[in-house]
Design a protein around this motif. Structure first.
Motif, PDB file in Angstrom:
ATOM      1  N   GLU A  11      33.857 -25.571 -51.303  1.00  0.00           N
ATOM      2  CA  GLU A  11      33.191 -26.536 -52.160  1.00  0.00           C
ATOM      3  C   GLU A  11      31.697 -26.110 -51.864  1.00  0.00           C
ATOM      4  O   GLU A  11      30.917 -26.107 -52.905  1.00  0.00           O
ATOM      5  N   SER A  12      31.174 -25.969 -50.661  1.00  0.00           N
ATOM      6  CA  SER A  12      29.690 -25.938 -50.422  1.00  0.00           C
ATOM      7  C   SER A  12      29.344 -24.436 -50.862  1.00  0.00           C
ATOM      8  O   SER A  12      28.089 -24.319 -51.480  1.00  0.00           O
ATOM      9  N   GLN A  13      30.248 -23.412 -50.921  1.00  0.00           N
ATOM     10  CA  GLN A  13      29.666 -22.069 -51.393  1.00  0.00           C
ATOM     11  C   GLN A  13      29.758 -22.383 -52.875  1.00  0.00           C
ATOM     12  O   GLN A  13      28.730 -21.495 -53.375  1.00  0.00           O
ATOM     13  N   ARG A  14      30.675 -22.919 -53.541  1.00  0.00           N
ATOM     14  CA  ARG A  14      30.455 -23.114 -54.783  1.00  0.00           C
ATOM     15  C   ARG A  14      29.181 -23.723 -55.490  1.00  0.00           C
ATOM     16  O   ARG A  14      28.622 -23.337 -56.242  1.00  0.00           O
ATOM     17  N   ALA A  15      28.881 -24.753 -54.768  1.00  0.00           N
ATOM     18  CA  ALA A  15      27.575 -25.319 -54.966  1.00  0.00           C
ATOM     19  C   ALA A  15      26.360 -24.513 -55.048  1.00  0.00           C
ATOM     20  O   ALA A  15      25.496 -24.700 -55.611  1.00  0.00           O
ATOM     21  N   PHE A  16      26.495 -24.020 -53.704  1.00  0.00           N
ATOM     22  CA  PHE A  16      25.268 -23.051 -53.428  1.00  0.00           C
ATOM     23  C   PHE A  16      25.026 -22.102 -54.633  1.00  0.00           C
ATOM     24  O   PHE A  16      23.957 -21.651 -54.847  1.00  0.00           O
ATOM     25  N   ASP A  18      26.230 -21.881 -57.592  1.00  0.00           N
ATOM     26  CA  ASP A  18      26.223 -22.502 -58.995  1.00  0.00           C
ATOM     27  C   ASP A  18      24.652 -22.651 -58.964  1.00  0.00           C
ATOM     28  O   ASP A  18      23.826 -22.699 -60.034  1.00  0.00           O
ATOM     29  N   THR A  19      23.956 -23.226 -57.945  1.00  0.00           N
ATOM     30  CA  THR A  19      22.598 -23.517 -58.009  1.00  0.00           C
ATOM     31  C   THR A  19      21.865 -22.311 -57.969  1.00  0.00           C
ATOM     32  O   THR A  19      20.838 -22.265 -58.996  1.00  0.00           O
ATOM     33  N   THR A  22      21.897 -20.939 -61.550  1.00  0.00           N
ATOM     34  CA  THR A  22      21.457 -21.488 -62.989  1.00  0.00           C
ATOM     35  C   THR A  22      20.145 -22.176 -62.770  1.00  0.00           C
ATOM     36  O   THR A  22      19.487 -22.942 -63.458  1.00  0.00           O
ATOM     37  N   GLU A  81      28.639 -23.513 -44.426  1.00  0.00           N
ATOM     38  CA  GLU A  81      27.836 -24.438 -44.787  1.00  0.00           C
ATOM     39  C   GLU A  81      26.550 -24.757 -44.125  1.00  0.00           C
ATOM     40  O   GLU A  81      26.641 -24.552 -42.768  1.00  0.00           O
TER      41      GLU A  81
END
Length: 143
Positions: A11-16, A18-19, A22, A81
């Motif tokens: 989840e933290s890899q995906r959020a990082f 995505d940010t 984008t 993370e």
């Protein structure tokens, strides 16, 4: 985006990721992430008119910065993370003229990951032919 069936971003890899893809410069360049798996990323890119030289080729400085993206994405797959990869050294070689009206495929991979450093390479291709190579050293610091 394709991923190996046995590989999942945390989840933290995906959020990082995505940010990073984008916002700011990445958003302006509009690369498309086509595939990601552990230590590997493939992106597609098509130059915008303002990225071209007066004679219609891709400005080398744009490619110099674009190689950072697949390097970063490949390395994100190995980050815990709170870790942030920061470029310490970069070597780039352009081996062909870079057309302005073409699709680019940029493939990044992690060559080696240590506790505080990582080494990646990136190959940029047009129509299957290499146009640029990069070797990037990243320091791993606290985010």
């Amino acid at each position: 985006m394709m991923a190996d069936s046995d590989f999942q971003l945390s989840e933290s890899q995906r959020a990082f990721l995505d940010t990073a893809l984008t916002s700011g410069y990445s958003k302006w360049c509009n690369p498309v992430l086509e595939a990601v798996r552990r230590s590997h990323a493939v992106m597609r890119f098509r130059p915008r008119a303002e990225m071209l030289t007066p004679w219609g080729t891709l400005n080398g400085s744009v490619m110099n910065s674009l190689v950072e993206l697949p390097s970063f994405v490949a390395l994100v797959t190995e980050l815990a993370e709170g870790e942030l990869p920061v470029t310490s050294d970069i070597f780039i070689q352009h081996v062909r003229p870079m057309p302005g009206d073409a699709d680019y495929v940029l493939e990044g991979r992690v060559l080696r990951r240590g506790r505080t450093m990582a080494w990646t390479d990136v190959v940029a291709r047009v129509d299957g032919k290499e146009v640029s190579f990069a070797r990037i050293t990243k320091s791993i610091v606290a985010r």
